[in-house]
Write a protein that holds these residues in place. Sequence first.
Motif, PDB file in Angstrom:
ATOM      1  N   THR A 124       0.699  -1.399   0.119  1.00 50.95           N
ATOM      2  CA  THR A 124       0.076  -0.064   0.004  1.00 50.95           C
ATOM      3  C   THR A 124       0.736   1.154  -0.103  1.00 50.95           C
ATOM      4  O   THR A 124       0.352   2.397   0.074  1.00 50.95           O
ATOM      5  N   ASP A 125       2.154   1.005   0.219  1.00 49.58           N
ATOM      6  CA  ASP A 125       3.190   2.175   0.095  1.00 49.58           C
ATOM      7  C   ASP A 125       4.385   1.774  -0.331  1.00 49.58           C
ATOM      8  O   ASP A 125       4.686   0.492  -0.351  1.00 49.58           O
ATOM      9  N   MET A 329      -2.435   1.181  -4.015  1.00 45.70           N
ATOM     10  CA  MET A 329      -1.222   2.152  -3.821  1.00 45.70           C
ATOM     11  C   MET A 329      -2.079   3.683  -3.868  1.00 45.70           C
ATOM     12  O   MET A 329      -1.120   4.391  -3.844  1.00 45.70           O
ATOM     13  N   ASP A 332      -0.814   6.471  -1.849  1.00 47.08           N
ATOM     14  CA  ASP A 332       0.573   6.852  -1.908  1.00 47.08           C
ATOM     15  C   ASP A 332       1.009   7.622  -3.157  1.00 47.08           C
ATOM     16  O   ASP A 332       2.142   8.064  -3.401  1.00 47.08           O
ATOM     17  N   LYS A 335       2.300  11.353  -3.035  1.00 45.20           N
ATOM     18  CA  LYS A 335       3.394  11.615  -1.898  1.00 45.20           C
ATOM     19  C   LYS A 335       4.586  11.652  -2.541  1.00 45.20           C
ATOM     20  O   LYS A 335       5.144  10.884  -3.439  1.00 45.20           O
TER      21      LYS A 335
END
Length: 440
Positions: A124-125, A329, A332, A335
Amino acid sequence: MALLLSVILSSIIYKGSVSGLSEPPGCTEAWDYVEVRPGAHMFWWLYYAESQAAQYKDLPLVMWLQGGPGGSGTGFGNFEEIGPLNRDLQPRKTSWVQTASLLFVDNPVGTGFSYAERPDGFATDVATVASDMLVLLRHFFTLKSDFQSIPFYIFSESYGGKMAAAISLELTKAIAKGSVKCNFAGVALGDSWISPLDSVMTWGPYLYTTSLLDDYGLADVNNAAQQVKQAVAKQDFLKATELWSVTESVVEQNTNGVNFYNILKQEEDGKLGSSEGESFISLLARRHIYPLHSQSLSELMNGSVRKKLAIIPQNVTWGGQAEEVFSKMAGDFMKPVVDVVDQLLTAGVNVTVYNGQLDLIVDTMGQEMWVKQLKWEGIPSFNKLRWTPLDDPVSPGITGAFYKTYKNFAFYWILKAGHMIPSDQGPMALQMLKMIVHQD
């Protein structure tokens, strides 16, 4: 038993011809799965360098990371960009395998032939992406110990660059601790989603200066981009992702469907406006995942390639989990990882940024903005340098690129190329590779 089977499989050098897909001329290959977390499996595929002038042990190892997230390096990067064979299974004249051994990895988990057994197996990141890759690299360099002393480079494209930056930082720490044994020589960030906001905020000006927006269109795109900026400022990154999708729709409407990967092309479907009930994540996936999974490439990967590899589980389809990789994702996406690049440079890691002149999604204007704002002590001196022109390898006397370098940082501006530089300008990309790994 499963672990033993994995070790046995990965120690074999796979050769021969299966169902019409022969081994690339002169190439030795290997491939395997690594279970990076319980139920999370990542697939890698290695081509040993094949050069008439040197043995593979005398040439570097390059790991290629695709974008998306959810784009497959073993598929798109391999057969569409830098591997020994093209999608039609003909030898590629500009393959990077003549200069380096190539390691394609399907990451994050669920990409390409990699797969997750359950919903919580997806990353997920980028922190999870990096830790997963460290498990794979530890496995690879233990298994292939002859590569431990060979210069190892990470090359990337698009979202792969964001992942590559995070992976490089964790790898540098792991090497210092002695938990991974390899000769990490540098990272190259190609058309990379390092500072998403800088990309989005420069779409309007870039399209306007290339005559793809009029005054009204410029205002529309800039207004939409400002909404993204406000969401990022509030650290509401999921909302920023949704507004990023909206901004792309505004771009499409005002340019009559410009191609985000090469502004000289146009989307085959024209404007890709969302269909009724379609989520913004699905729309983003349609724009940025589907182009990496063309029907012809999918047929190749799920057909003769799958049969050749002979270790793909029956219930795994190449690209079958790509959209889920992408959606997991979503928080994310917007970012930035500019601070990670700063840390790499400060740690002495060799960092290269390269970008295509015709790319929109990660336009060069946006790349230059975050580069100029780096806090690394060498950036003021880098910014004062003039760039140096490079001749097009195919057309001597014609400029194919510009570059400049200072200490452990370099930037390449690749002309007449879009987002996928090796596809658009294969000879220039190969020359750049040789320069980065100090062979030219």
